[in-house]
Design an enzyme around this catalytic site. Structure first.
Site, mmCIF file in Angstrom:
data_model
loop_
_atom_site.group_PDB
_atom_site.id
_atom_site.type_symbol
_atom_site.label_atom_id
_atom_site.label_comp_id
_atom_site.label_asym_id
_atom_site.label_seq_id
_atom_site.Cartn_x
_atom_site.Cartn_y
_atom_site.Cartn_z
ATOM 1 C CB VAL A 154 -1.097 0.143 0.720
ATOM 2 C CG1 VAL A 154 -2.035 1.303 1.260
ATOM 3 C CG2 VAL A 154 -2.230 -1.018 1.202
ATOM 4 C CB CYS A 155 4.046 2.181 1.988
ATOM 5 S SG CYS A 155 3.192 1.716 3.807
ATOM 6 C CB THR A 156 5.164 0.727 -2.783
ATOM 7 O OG1 THR A 156 6.004 -0.004 -1.378
ATOM 8 C CG2 THR A 156 5.674 0.165 -4.535
#
Length: 216
Positions: free
Chosen positions: A44-46
């Site tokens: 998700v962070c990517t």
């Protein structure tokens, strides 16, 4: 420490992918967005960091400096940025704070106190997905927190910046689902008579709800 809307954004010094950051000095006379991530090399962070990189021109147009934070070290950040650029076809240029010691996360109350699985190998909590919008006076204007499992909507963050900046310049507020360029609400503190002097067109829906064209 609990930070509320209207508080002064706490200052700090931290290592980042763009060198040591002195937060208030880094922001200067700009608006700022500080947003946290639980860990590097997470899916998700990517996608989130890739989206922010893709929107860099939009933030610059609004005089906003963005700065990310993740609870890992600089070496991991540098490797992760290569993945972010590859996956999202972007060129990430804004700094990412290395907050392995959780100093900034603790200062801004970003740590996850609800999910017992959101911890590192030593059992130290990772961050949730926090967002702080900070104005040039270093005042906190928005606080938004998402669970670690849900990616943020950065179009919404841009929308809020547009609303706040317009409201700071003119005596207006914005309605639900408002987007830049749409009609705005005359501020409740402004009388209808005064509003008609200030704005070209005032439409009275209710005595407390007056619409007008968006000021330029």
């Amino acid at each position: 420490m609990t930070i509320r809307l209207g508080d002064s954004a706490p200052d700090f010094t931290a290592h980042s992918t763009k060198g040591d950051i002195h937060f208030h000095e880094y922001l200067g006379d700009s608006w700022g967005i500080l947003f946290s991530h639980p860990a590097d090399f997470t899916p998700v962070c990517t996608t989130e960091l890739g989206m922010v990189a893709a929107l860099q021109d939009e933030f610059e147009e609004r005089n906003v400096k963005v700065i990310g934070l993740s609870a890992n070290g600089l070496s991991e950040h540098d490797q992760w940025i290569k993945d972010i650029n590859e996956v999202n076809n972007v060129n990430l240029q804004f700094p990412i704070i290395a907050d392995g010691d959780r100093n900034v996360s603790t200062l801004y109350d970003m740590l996850d106190s609800q999910d017992p699985t959101n911890v590192d190998l030593e059992g130290v909590p990772y961050t949730v997905r926090s967002v702080f919008i900070i104005d040039p006076a270093k005042t906190v204007r928005l606080i938004m927190t998402y669970p670690a499992s849900t990616g943020r909507n950065f179009d919404e963050i841009l929308r809020v910046i547009d609303s706040i900046q317009l409201g700071d310049k003119h005596s207006i507020t914005t309605p639900a689902n408002w987007k830049k360029g749409e009609d705005v609400i005359v501020h409740p503190d402004i009388s209808t008579t005064e509003a008609k002097r200030m704005f070209k067109d005032v439409r009275v829906i209710k005595p407390y709800l007056r619409l007008t064209n968006p000021p330029m």
